[in-house]
Write an enzyme that holds these catalytic residues in place. Structure first.
Site, PDB file in Angstrom:
ATOM      1  N   SER A  76       0.668  -0.916  -0.187  1.00  0.00           N
ATOM      2  CA  SER A  76       0.318  -0.007   0.060  1.00  0.00           C
ATOM      3  C   SER A  76       1.346   1.140   0.425  1.00  0.00           C
ATOM      4  O   SER A  76       0.621   2.076  -0.230  1.00  0.00           O
ATOM      5  CB  SER A  76      -0.901  -0.008   1.229  1.00  0.00           C
ATOM      6  N   ALA A 119      -2.592  -0.824   9.680  1.00  0.00           N
ATOM      7  CA  ALA A 119      -2.240  -1.734   9.330  1.00  0.00           C
ATOM      8  C   ALA A 119      -2.006  -2.284   8.384  1.00  0.00           C
ATOM      9  O   ALA A 119      -3.145  -2.435   7.369  1.00  0.00           O
ATOM     10  CB  ALA A 119      -2.684  -2.284  10.373  1.00  0.00           C
ATOM     11  N   PRO A 120      -1.076  -2.760   7.931  1.00  0.00           N
ATOM     12  CA  PRO A 120       0.263  -2.553   8.469  1.00  0.00           C
ATOM     13  C   PRO A 120       1.266  -1.522   8.952  1.00  0.00           C
ATOM     14  O   PRO A 120       2.572  -1.652   8.758  1.00  0.00           O
ATOM     15  CB  PRO A 120       0.475  -4.197   7.972  1.00  0.00           C
ATOM     16  N   GLY A 121       1.217  -1.070   7.800  1.00  0.00           N
ATOM     17  CA  GLY A 121       1.774   0.607   8.142  1.00  0.00           C
ATOM     18  C   GLY A 121       2.665   1.531   7.087  1.00  0.00           C
ATOM     19  O   GLY A 121       2.900   1.528   7.696  1.00  0.00           O
ATOM     20  N   GLY A 122       2.168   0.409   6.015  1.00  0.00           N
ATOM     21  CA  GLY A 122       2.989   1.456   4.628  1.00  0.00           C
ATOM     22  C   GLY A 122       2.592   2.822   4.217  1.00  0.00           C
ATOM     23  O   GLY A 122       3.983   3.342   4.350  1.00  0.00           O
ATOM     24  N   ASP A 130      -5.762   1.892  14.325  1.00  0.00           N
ATOM     25  CA  ASP A 130      -5.860   0.612  13.845  1.00  0.00           C
ATOM     26  C   ASP A 130      -5.730  -0.810  14.531  1.00  0.00           C
ATOM     27  O   ASP A 130      -5.454  -0.294  16.064  1.00  0.00           O
ATOM     28  CB  ASP A 130      -5.172  -0.249  12.546  1.00  0.00           C
ATOM     29  N   ASP A 159     -11.280   1.938  17.124  1.00  0.00           N
ATOM     30  CA  ASP A 159     -11.990   2.155  15.785  1.00  0.00           C
ATOM     31  C   ASP A 159     -11.889   3.256  14.874  1.00  0.00           C
ATOM     32  O   ASP A 159     -11.947   4.759  15.637  1.00  0.00           O
ATOM     33  CB  ASP A 159     -13.528   1.449  15.538  1.00  0.00           C
ATOM     34  N   LYS A 186     -12.237   1.681  -1.597  1.00  0.00           N
ATOM     35  CA  LYS A 186     -12.961   0.895  -1.963  1.00  0.00           C
ATOM     36  C   LYS A 186     -13.971   0.455  -2.651  1.00  0.00           C
ATOM     37  O   LYS A 186     -14.812   0.195  -2.053  1.00  0.00           O
ATOM     38  CB  LYS A 186     -12.480  -0.050  -1.199  1.00  0.00           C
TER      39      LYS A 186
HETATM   40  C1  LIG Z   1      -6.007  -2.047   3.363  1.00  0.00           C
HETATM   41  S1  LIG Z   1      -5.516  -1.868   4.688  1.00  0.00           S
HETATM   42  C2  LIG Z   1      -4.867  -0.494   4.959  1.00  0.00           C
HETATM   43  C3  LIG Z   1      -3.413  -0.658   4.471  1.00  0.00           C
HETATM   44  C4  LIG Z   1      -2.255   0.349   4.851  1.00  0.00           C
HETATM   45  N1  LIG Z   1      -2.160   1.805   4.409  1.00  0.00           N
HETATM   46  C5  LIG Z   1      -0.612   0.213   5.094  1.00  0.00           C
HETATM   47  O1  LIG Z   1       0.193   1.703   3.857  1.00  0.00           O
HETATM   48  O2  LIG Z   1      -0.269  -1.086   5.558  1.00  0.00           O
HETATM   49  C6  LIG Z   1      -7.059  -1.584   5.391  1.00  0.00           C
HETATM   50  C7  LIG Z   1      -6.867  -1.252   7.046  1.00  0.00           C
HETATM   51  O3  LIG Z   1      -8.450  -0.918   7.405  1.00  0.00           O
HETATM   52  C8  LIG Z   1      -8.799  -1.489   8.485  1.00  0.00           C
HETATM   53  N2  LIG Z   1      -9.821  -1.184   9.722  1.00  0.00           N
HETATM   54  C9  LIG Z   1     -10.951  -1.565   8.611  1.00  0.00           C
HETATM   55  N3  LIG Z   1     -11.926  -0.705   9.465  1.00  0.00           N
HETATM   56  C10 LIG Z   1     -11.295  -0.041   9.868  1.00  0.00           C
HETATM   57  C11 LIG Z   1     -12.846   0.540  11.368  1.00  0.00           C
HETATM   58  N4  LIG Z   1     -13.259   1.090  11.529  1.00  0.00           N
HETATM   59  N5  LIG Z   1     -11.156   1.262  12.154  1.00  0.00           N
HETATM   60  C12 LIG Z   1     -10.426   0.534  11.951  1.00  0.00           C
HETATM   61  N6  LIG Z   1      -9.259   0.447  11.008  1.00  0.00           N
HETATM   62  C13 LIG Z   1     -10.092  -0.113  10.261  1.00  0.00           C
HETATM   63  C14 LIG Z   1      -8.280  -3.129   8.820  1.00  0.00           C
HETATM   64  O4  LIG Z   1      -7.663  -3.686  10.268  1.00  0.00           O
HETATM   65  C15 LIG Z   1      -6.977  -2.744   7.358  1.00  0.00           C
HETATM   66  O5  LIG Z   1      -5.818  -3.327   8.638  1.00  0.00           O
END
Ligand SMILES: C[S@@+](CC[C@H](N)C(=O)[O-])C[C@H]1O[C@@H](n2cnc3c(N)ncnc32)[C@H](O)[C@@H]1O
Length: 342
Positions: free
Chosen positions: A182, A209-212, A228, A248, A295
Site C-alpha cells: 500500500s 495497519a500493517p503500516g505502509g 487500526d 476504531d 474501495k
Molecule cells: C488496506 S489496509 C490499510 C493498509 C495501510 N494503508 C498500509 O499502508 O499498510 C486496511 C486496514 O483498515 C483497517 N480497518 C478496517 N476497518 C477499520 C475501522 N473501522 N477502524 C480501524 N481500522 C479499520 C483494517 O484493520 C486494515 O488494517
C-alpha cells in the site's frame, strides 16, 4: 463533435466509458486499455472546468488516426504531422515527446526507442532547432502538456496529437523496508499532489495497519498517529515517530485544538460510509491535506464520483483543491487527494 482518445488501466475500459457521461462525452470505440470518444465541440481545457478525469491516465485531444505500416514509415508520418502542426507556432522551450504502446500493441521498448530515434533524426533534418528542444518523456506529470503524443493501440493503428492531459498516474519504486505494498499508493498520491508530509508535520492515519502509509510519512520526519485495531508490521511497529492506537477509526477523535496537517485514510470499509466520515473531517475536525483511498468493490464508482463532486453535498466545496484518481497502484479503488487551505 470532436474526438478524444483516452487511456486507462487494463480492464477499466467500461468504467472509463461510463465516466465519460459526467463530461457529456460518448464512447465510440474501445479496446484493451483505451476508449475513443466524442465530445461536444469545445476547447480541450474547458472539459476539465468542473472536475478532472479519474479513470483516464492520458487523454489525447483531437488525435490523428493513422494506419501503422513500418517503423520508418511511422517516424516519417510523425515528422510530417509535427512539422505541419507547428507552422506559425513559436517553440522556444523544451517540449515533451511521448511515444507509447497500449493494450495488445506488443511493441517492445526497443521498438519504441527505435521509432523515437528515427523520428528525431528526421525532425533534426527538417527543423534542427526544434528537434533539439524535444524531451523524451517516460512520464507526464498531472496536467496539460503541449508537445507530441503518440499512442499505438495495436500493430496497425496509431493515434497522434499535439495536446495531452495526464492524470499523473505512475508506477512507483517499492522499498523493501516498507511494511506493505500500500506504501506505493501513498507515494503515488504525493507525486500527483505535488507535495508530501514534511519533518515535524502531523499525520492521522486511519486504517493504518500493517503500516505502509504511516511508514512513508514517518520516513519523511512526520509524526504519525496510526489508528487500526490490527497490528503494525516491522518498519512501522518500532518506528519512533509512529504511535499506534488500537481503536476504531470511526470513533477516533483528534484533539479539538490541533488541526492535523495530514489525514490519511485507507480503510477497508463501505465507501459511502467512509465518505461521510471524511466530510466530517473536512468540515469539523480539520486537516490541511488529505489522501483517502475508497474501495468501491461492488459500489458503482461513477455514482461515487458524482457524490464526491456534487455541488451542494459533495466534498469539493470543502476543499481548496481536490483530485480523484484511479492510481496506477489502485485496484477496485479510487484515491482522493487535496488540501483545504490556500
Ligand atoms: C488496506 S489496509 C490499510 C493498509 C495501510 N494503508 C498500509 O499502508 O499498510 C486496511 C486496514 O483498515 C483497517 N480497518 C478496517 N476497518 C477499520 C475501522 N473501522 N477502524 C480501524 N481500522 C479499520 C483494517 O484493520 C486494515 O488494517
Amino acid at each position: 463533435m470532436t474526438t478524444t482518445f483516452l487511456i486507462c488501466a487494463p480492464q477499466f475500459e467500461q468504467i472509463l466509458a461510463d465516466e465519460l457521461a459526467l463530461f457529456a462525452m460518448t464512447a465510440e470505440q474501445s479496446g484493451p486499455d483505451w476508449v475513443l470518444a466524442n465530445r461536444p465541440s469545445q476547447e480541450f481545457n474547458a472539459l476539465f472546468s468542473i472536475r478532472e478525469f479519474c479513470f483516464a491516465r492520458h487523454i489525447l485531444d483531437q488525435p490523428l488516426e493513422q494506419p501503422l505500416a513500418s517503423l520508418p514509415a511511422l517516424a516519417q508520418t510523425l515528422c510530417d504531422f509535427f512539422c505541419d502542426s507547428i507552422k506559425g507556432e513559436k517553440i522556444d522551450g523544451p517540449w515533451p515527446l511521448s511515444i507509447q504502446a497500449v493494450g495488445t500493441a506488443g511493441l517492445s521498448k526497443e521498438k519504441i526507442q527505435a521509432v523515437t530515434e528515427l523520428f528525431l533524426a528526421r525532425l533534426k533534418k527538417a527543423v534542427a532547432r526544434v528537434a533539439k528542444l524535444a524531451k523524451v518523456a517516460d512520464h507526464l506529470p498531472s496536467g496539460f502538456h503541449r508537445g507530441l503524443f503518440v499512442q499505438m493501440i495495436d500493430t496497425q493503428k496509431v493515434f497522434i496529437s499535439r495536446q495531452c492531459w495526464s492524470g499523473g498516474q505512475r508506477r512507483m519504486q517499492f522499498k523493501s523496508e516498507a511494511p506493505s505494498r500500500s506504501y506505493l499508493k501513498v507515494e503515488e498520491a504525493y507525486a500527483i499532489l505535488g507535495t508530501a508530509p514534511r519533518q515535524g508535520e502531523t499525520v492521522v492515519d486511519l486504517g493504518a495497519a500493517p503500516g505502509g502509509w504511516s511508514y512513508s510519512a514517518a520516513e519523511r520526519g512526520a509524526r504519525v498517529t496510526a489508528v487500526d485495531n490490527g497490528p503494525l508490521k516491522d518498519g512501522a511497529r518500532d518506528h519512533p515517530l509512529i504511535e499506534h492506537l488500537r481503536e476504531d477509526a470511526f470513533d477516533f477523535k483528534p484533539s479539538p485544538k490541533t488541526k492535523t496537517d495530514w489525514l490519511f485514510c485507507d480503510l477497508v470499509e463501505e465507501p459511502h460510509h467512509v465518505l461521510r466520515m471524511i466530510k466530517h473531517w473536512l468540515t469539523i475536525l480539520g486537516c490541511r491535506y488529505f489522501i483517502v483511498n475508497l474501495k468501491f468493490g461492488r459500489s458503482d464508482p461513477i455514482q461515487l464520483l458524482s457524490q464526491i463532486y456534487d455541488q451542494k453535498t459533495g466534498l469539493a466545496s470543502y476543499c481548496e483543491s481536490l483530485r480523484v484518481r484511479h492510481l496506477y497502484h489502485d485496484r477496485e479503488e479510487i484515491t482522493l487527494m487535496g488540501n483545504t487551505e490556500k
